[in-house]
Design an enzyme around this catalytic site. Structure first.
Site, PDB file in Angstrom:
ATOM      1  N   LYS A   1      30.372  61.631  19.880  1.00 53.09           N
ATOM      2  CA  LYS A   1      31.829  61.632  20.468  1.00 53.09           C
ATOM      3  C   LYS A   1      31.538  62.403  21.913  1.00 53.09           C
ATOM      4  CE  LYS A   1      32.379  66.253  19.613  1.00 53.09           C
ATOM      5  NZ  LYS A   1      32.519  67.267  20.694  1.00 53.09           N
TER       6      LYS A   1
ATOM      7  N   ASP B   1      34.170  68.710  12.871  1.00 52.20           N
ATOM      8  CA  ASP B   1      34.149  67.425  13.584  1.00 52.20           C
ATOM      9  C   ASP B   1      33.807  66.044  12.500  1.00 52.20           C
ATOM     10  OD1 ASP B   1      34.524  68.421  15.973  1.00 52.20           O
ATOM     11  OD2 ASP B   1      32.276  68.179  16.592  1.00 52.20           O
TER      12      ASP B   1
HETATM   13  O1  C5P Z   1      32.646  73.270  11.957  1.00 54.50           O
HETATM   14  P1  C5P Z   1      31.350  73.500  12.406  1.00 54.50           P
HETATM   15  O2  C5P Z   1      30.448  74.166  11.484  1.00 54.50           O
HETATM   16  O3  C5P Z   1      31.003  72.268  13.257  1.00 54.50           O
HETATM   17  O4  C5P Z   1      31.488  74.486  13.847  1.00 54.50           O
HETATM   18  C1  C5P Z   1      30.351  75.175  14.105  1.00 54.50           C
HETATM   19  C2  C5P Z   1      30.590  76.621  14.747  1.00 54.50           C
HETATM   20  O5  C5P Z   1      31.378  76.339  16.015  1.00 54.50           O
HETATM   21  C3  C5P Z   1      31.504  77.355  13.835  1.00 54.50           C
HETATM   22  O6  C5P Z   1      30.780  78.198  13.037  1.00 54.50           O
HETATM   23  C4  C5P Z   1      32.042  78.435  14.992  1.00 54.50           C
HETATM   24  O7  C5P Z   1      31.429  79.430  15.257  1.00 54.50           O
HETATM   25  C5  C5P Z   1      32.600  77.316  16.102  1.00 54.50           C
HETATM   26  N1  C5P Z   1      33.872  76.743  16.035  1.00 54.50           N
HETATM   27  C6  C5P Z   1      34.960  77.275  16.322  1.00 54.50           C
HETATM   28  N2  C5P Z   1      36.279  76.883  16.334  1.00 54.50           N
HETATM   29  C7  C5P Z   1      36.317  75.564  16.122  1.00 54.50           C
HETATM   30  C8  C5P Z   1      34.862  74.807  15.822  1.00 54.50           C
HETATM   31  C9  C5P Z   1      34.006  75.439  15.967  1.00 54.50           C
HETATM   32  O8  C5P Z   1      34.716  78.757  16.857  1.00 54.50           O
HETATM   33  N3  C5P Z   1      37.167  75.170  16.103  1.00 54.50           N
END
Ligand code: C5P
Length: 307
Positions: A18, A148
């Site tokens: 994406k 995501d």
């Molecule tokens: O959700 P995911 O594990 O892909 O996100 C990776 C990291 O990105 C999270 O641990 C966080 O530190 C950061 N993040 C965030 N806010 C979001 C999405 C991701 O702070 N909305």
């Protein structure tokens, strides 16, 4: 009579990466995440996830492709975590899977490569194991693996709120042509959000620009180019100042707009049409400002079975 030897059935799923057309972020929340208002577009750069049966309780992954060495293959692999989570939700101890991932989406590149593999594994295993699981249930499991993942399952164009995992469809006319500049090296999403906090960003309005949503409804590339926005871009640039040259190179070579994709370091250039995208990708390849250049279009569907 000898019994017929049957090949183990492999289920293959193709899943897109994406770009974020808009990514507006609030400040860090008590749970460590940031509230987002983001518009995702799935683009035609695909990882493939293949699943075959393994003995009960056994979950393995092999990763193939250019950056395969950078992907962990232990229990921390997001696709393995996805398969385990689905098996646990199904509460069937007989389940197990061997996964093979063929990567084209850059690793830690800001294009949701890991989330795409988790989405691919959820769908591939649900089909392999013949589970009675609805798209909604898969999305709920996906959100536990990464913000995501629900979008990677759905694809198309969508507005993401909450952590980016609460999706609403966005009306989008036509197809958009992009040139992607892949960087050497990775950028960690938590590190980019950390820099975002350090820079005191996150005080802006938490909404997808209405002009951007209007541009998508009317299929107006120039208006879309004017309204692309990424609140994480200053943080990514602070960590990787050389991305400034990449953004500039695209602008100089006639891109309608240039933007860091998600948390970077991939840079996405919007082209006016397909032939301009071909032109831009050829010229950009000659500039040696990035590891590789790839032309894609969007929106495309999310995780789909390959039959
Ligand atoms: O959700 P995911 O594990 O892909 O996100 C990776 C990291 O990105 C999270 O641990 C966080 O530190 C950061 N993040 C965030 N806010 C979001 C999405 C991701 O702070 N909305």
């Amino acid at each position: 009579m000898a019994s017929p030897v049957t090949e183990p059935e492999a289920i293959r799923v193709r899943v897109a990466g994406k770009v974020n057309l808009a990514l507006r972020s609030g400040p860090r929340r008590p749970d460590g995440y940031h509230s987002l208002a983001t518009v995702f577009q799935a683009v035609s750069l695909f990882d493939e996830v293949e699943a075959t049966w393994a003995e009960p309780g056994r979950f393995t992954v092999k990763v193939m492709g250019e950056q395969a060495a950078q992907v962990p293959t232990g229990d921390e692999n997001l696709a393995v975590r996805a398969a385990r989570l689905l098996a646990a939700a199904a509460a069937k101890p007989s389940l197990g899977a061997e996964l093979v991932i063929r990567k084209s989406i850059p690793v830690a590149g800001g294009m949701a490569g890991g989330s795409a593999d988790a989405a691919g594994a959820l769908l591939a295993c649900a089909v392999l194991w013949d589970l009675d699981v609805s798209p909604d249930e898969l999305r709920t499991l996906g959100a536990q693996l990464g913000a995501d993942v629900p979008f990677c399952l759905a694809g198309g164009t969508a507005l993401g709120t909450g952590r980016g995992d609460q999706l609403a469809p966005v009306l989008s006319r036509g197809s958009y042509h992009w040139v992607l500049a892949f960087s050497d090296g990775e950028l960690s999403t938590p590190a980019v959000f950390g820099k975002f906090d350090e820079l005191g960003l996150g005080a802006g309005r938490l909404e997808a620009p209405p002009e951007l949503l209007n541009a998508l409804v009317s299929g107006d590339v120039a208006a879309l180019g004017r309204t692309l926005v990424n609140d994480l871009e200053p943080a990514a640039l602070a960590l990787r100042p050389e991305l400034g040259q990449v953004l500039e190179a695209g602008r100089d070579l006639g891109a309608v707009a240039s933007i860091v994709s998600g948390s970077g370091p991939t840079v996405a250039f919007l082209a006016a049409n397909e032939s301009d995208a071909v032109d831009l990708s050829v010229k950009l390849s000659g500039e040696s400002v990035c590891r590789a250049v790839k032309r894609v279009s969007g929106p495309v569907p999310g995780a789909r079975l390959v039959v």
